[in-house]
Write a protein that holds these residues in place. Structure first.
Motif, PDB file in Angstrom:
ATOM      1  N   PRO A   3     -56.018 -13.477 -10.120  1.00  0.00           N
ATOM      2  CA  PRO A   3     -55.949 -14.751 -10.828  1.00  0.00           C
ATOM      3  C   PRO A   3     -54.984 -14.679 -12.002  1.00  0.00           C
ATOM      4  N   ARG A   4     -54.571 -15.861 -12.455  1.00  0.00           N
ATOM      5  CA  ARG A   4     -53.667 -15.907 -13.605  1.00  0.00           C
ATOM      6  C   ARG A   4     -54.354 -15.271 -14.809  1.00  0.00           C
ATOM      7  N   SER A   5     -53.615 -14.456 -15.521  1.00  0.00           N
ATOM      8  CA  SER A   5     -54.132 -13.788 -16.705  1.00  0.00           C
ATOM      9  C   SER A   5     -52.970 -13.607 -17.675  1.00  0.00           C
ATOM     10  N   PRO A   6     -53.174 -13.812 -18.984  1.00  0.00           N
ATOM     11  CA  PRO A   6     -54.457 -14.046 -19.635  1.00  0.00           C
ATOM     12  C   PRO A   6     -54.935 -15.498 -19.541  1.00  0.00           C
ATOM     13  N   PHE A   7     -56.227 -15.671 -19.843  1.00  0.00           N
ATOM     14  CA  PHE A   7     -56.806 -16.998 -19.945  1.00  0.00           C
ATOM     15  C   PHE A   7     -56.822 -17.397 -21.414  1.00  0.00           C
ATOM     16  N   LYS A   8     -56.485 -18.637 -21.710  1.00  0.00           N
ATOM     17  CA  LYS A   8     -56.506 -19.116 -23.089  1.00  0.00           C
ATOM     18  C   LYS A   8     -57.941 -19.390 -23.536  1.00  0.00           C
ATOM     19  N   ALA A   9     -58.160 -19.395 -24.834  1.00  0.00           N
ATOM     20  CA  ALA A   9     -59.482 -19.712 -25.376  1.00  0.00           C
ATOM     21  C   ALA A   9     -59.899 -21.103 -24.927  1.00  0.00           C
ATOM     22  N   GLY A  10     -61.140 -21.222 -24.472  1.00  0.00           N
ATOM     23  CA  GLY A  10     -61.660 -22.512 -24.046  1.00  0.00           C
ATOM     24  C   GLY A  10     -61.521 -22.785 -22.563  1.00  0.00           C
ATOM     25  N   GLU A  11     -60.904 -21.865 -21.817  1.00  0.00           N
ATOM     26  CA  GLU A  11     -60.781 -22.041 -20.364  1.00  0.00           C
ATOM     27  C   GLU A  11     -62.057 -21.570 -19.673  1.00  0.00           C
ATOM     28  N   GLN A  12     -62.364 -22.196 -18.560  1.00  0.00           N
ATOM     29  CA  GLN A  12     -63.542 -21.841 -17.786  1.00  0.00           C
ATOM     30  C   GLN A  12     -63.164 -20.939 -16.614  1.00  0.00           C
ATOM     31  N   LEU A  13     -63.881 -19.842 -16.483  1.00  0.00           N
ATOM     32  CA  LEU A  13     -63.698 -18.967 -15.329  1.00  0.00           C
ATOM     33  C   LEU A  13     -64.384 -19.572 -14.111  1.00  0.00           C
ATOM     34  N   PHE A  14     -65.533 -20.183 -14.347  1.00  0.00           N
ATOM     35  CA  PHE A  14     -66.239 -20.925 -13.296  1.00  0.00           C
ATOM     36  C   PHE A  14     -67.255 -21.845 -13.971  1.00  0.00           C
ATOM     37  N   ARG A  15     -67.754 -22.801 -13.191  1.00  0.00           N
ATOM     38  CA  ARG A  15     -68.711 -23.774 -13.716  1.00  0.00           C
ATOM     39  C   ARG A  15     -70.063 -23.658 -13.030  1.00  0.00           C
ATOM     40  N   GLN A  16     -71.076 -24.048 -13.768  1.00  0.00           N
ATOM     41  CA  GLN A  16     -72.427 -24.109 -13.238  1.00  0.00           C
ATOM     42  C   GLN A  16     -72.456 -25.009 -12.001  1.00  0.00           C
ATOM     43  N   GLY A  17     -73.025 -24.487 -10.931  1.00  0.00           N
ATOM     44  CA  GLY A  17     -73.144 -25.260  -9.704  1.00  0.00           C
ATOM     45  C   GLY A  17     -72.016 -25.050  -8.719  1.00  0.00           C
ATOM     46  N   GLU A  18     -70.919 -24.432  -9.155  1.00  0.00           N
ATOM     47  CA  GLU A  18     -69.815 -24.167  -8.232  1.00  0.00           C
ATOM     48  C   GLU A  18     -70.161 -23.006  -7.295  1.00  0.00           C
ATOM     49  N   PRO A  19     -69.608 -23.015  -6.078  1.00  0.00           N
ATOM     50  CA  PRO A  19     -69.821 -21.879  -5.174  1.00  0.00           C
ATOM     51  C   PRO A  19     -69.251 -20.600  -5.784  1.00  0.00           C
ATOM     52  N   LEU A  63     -63.950 -17.345 -25.082  1.00  0.00           N
ATOM     53  CA  LEU A  63     -64.068 -17.586 -26.518  1.00  0.00           C
ATOM     54  C   LEU A  63     -62.784 -17.233 -27.252  1.00  0.00           C
ATOM     55  N   SER A  64     -61.929 -16.504 -26.596  1.00  0.00           N
ATOM     56  CA  SER A  64     -60.658 -16.067 -27.172  1.00  0.00           C
ATOM     57  C   SER A  64     -59.696 -15.887 -26.006  1.00  0.00           C
ATOM     58  N   THR A  65     -58.503 -15.411 -26.301  1.00  0.00           N
ATOM     59  CA  THR A  65     -57.617 -15.042 -25.201  1.00  0.00           C
ATOM     60  C   THR A  65     -58.262 -13.911 -24.417  1.00  0.00           C
ATOM     61  N   VAL A  66     -58.368 -14.095 -23.117  1.00  0.00           N
ATOM     62  CA  VAL A  66     -59.093 -13.125 -22.285  1.00  0.00           C
ATOM     63  C   VAL A  66     -58.197 -12.598 -21.170  1.00  0.00           C
ATOM     64  N   HIS A  67     -58.182 -11.288 -21.049  1.00  0.00           N
ATOM     65  CA  HIS A  67     -57.550 -10.634 -19.907  1.00  0.00           C
ATOM     66  C   HIS A  67     -58.678 -10.163 -19.000  1.00  0.00           C
ATOM     67  N   ALA A  68     -58.604 -10.515 -17.728  1.00  0.00           N
ATOM     68  CA  ALA A  68     -59.669 -10.150 -16.796  1.00  0.00           C
ATOM     69  C   ALA A  68     -59.087  -9.901 -15.420  1.00  0.00           C
ATOM     70  N   SER A  69     -59.673  -8.939 -14.733  1.00  0.00           N
ATOM     71  CA  SER A  69     -59.344  -8.728 -13.322  1.00  0.00           C
ATOM     72  C   SER A  69     -60.427  -9.410 -12.501  1.00  0.00           C
ATOM     73  N   ALA A  70     -60.105  -9.737 -11.255  1.00  0.00           N
ATOM     74  CA  ALA A  70     -61.062 -10.459 -10.419  1.00  0.00           C
ATOM     75  C   ALA A  70     -61.079  -9.898  -9.008  1.00  0.00           C
ATOM     76  N   MET A  71     -62.174 -10.194  -8.328  1.00  0.00           N
ATOM     77  CA  MET A  71     -62.339  -9.721  -6.953  1.00  0.00           C
ATOM     78  C   MET A  71     -63.144 -10.760  -6.187  1.00  0.00           C
ATOM     79  N   GLU A  72     -62.743 -11.040  -4.971  1.00  0.00           N
ATOM     80  CA  GLU A  72     -63.507 -11.942  -4.124  1.00  0.00           C
ATOM     81  C   GLU A  72     -64.885 -11.329  -3.853  1.00  0.00           C
TER      82      GLU A  72
END
Length: 219
Positions: free
Chosen positions: A28-44, A94-103
């Motif tokens: 996924p795109r990284s970094p994420f800016k503060a206030g971005e959602q990685l996922f939402r409640q109820g999403e698959p 909550l801040s600039t976030v760097h994260a790795s992801a996996m399906e």
């Protein structure tokens, strides 16, 4: 100014899980800016994240519109390891976030043939359960000062027991986490400072002056 949210060294048991993320196909795109959602409640549930830098808040919106903050995630933490097929919470930076992801599908397929990965997933799951228990203990405390002090001590423990704590969350976030109003949290922090137990240099920077007395409040 970006807050520094260092975390304790990644447990050895997580190495297999970290290695899996390092070679995962999802990017996924990284970094994420503060206030971005990685996922939402109820999403698959599709992706599982490992926080490398920054901080993430997870929260649940209740039927009456209130927000319940379920946790704060720091570098080394895994976010999105859900038991169900949908996310029970929303995860927001909550801040600039760097994260790795996996399906999640890929993670499950690897775990089916990798016993080390299964052990690592078990360890992460157990720690998440213990964090939920710790949160429940904070909410079970009756006095506001007990809840706020318990939160500060717990967060300091996650950072390796430093004297100075940089809080990546707002006081409203803390209030929604410990089940108090923002006014009560602010008043409690001011009271603790007046008593010489902490020094709140700003809304985000707290110094624990009398750790023994703070621990006695929660005893």
């Amino acid at each position: 100014m970006e807050l520094q949210t260092a975390a304790p060294r990644t447990p050895v048991a997580d190495c297999d899980l970290c290695a899996a993320f390092a070679t995962a196909s999802a990017a996924p795109r990284s970094p994420f800016k503060a206030g971005e959602q990685l996922f939402r409640q109820g999403e698959p549930v599709r992706l599982v994240y490992r926080i490398q830098k920054g901080a993430v808040i997870s929260y649940r919106l209740l039927s009456d519109g209130r927000r319940q903050v379920t946790g704060f995630h720091l570098p080394g933490d895994f976010v999105g390891l859900e038991a169900g097929i949908e996310h029970a919470t929303t995860a927001e930076t909550l801040s600039t976030v760097h994260a790795s992801a996996m399906e999640r599908v890929e993670l499950a397929e690897r775990a089916a043939t990798d016993s080390g990965l299964v052990r690592a997933l078990w360890q992460v799951t157990v720690r998440a359960f213990h964090r939920s228990e710790d949160h429940a203990l904070i909410l079970s405390r009756q006095a506001a000062n007990e809840r706020v002090v318990a939160f500060l001590l717990d967060f300091a423990e996650r950072l390796g027991h430093p004297e100075f704590i940089d809080l990546p969350m707002t006081r409203q976030d803390i209030a929604d986490h410990v089940g108090l109003t923002i006014h009560t949290v602010s008043r409690t922090l001011s009271q603790l400072q007046t008593e010489g137990l902490i020094e709140a240099r700003s809304t985000r920077h707290v110094r624990l002056l009398q750790r023994g007395r703070l621990e006695a409040i929660c005893a």
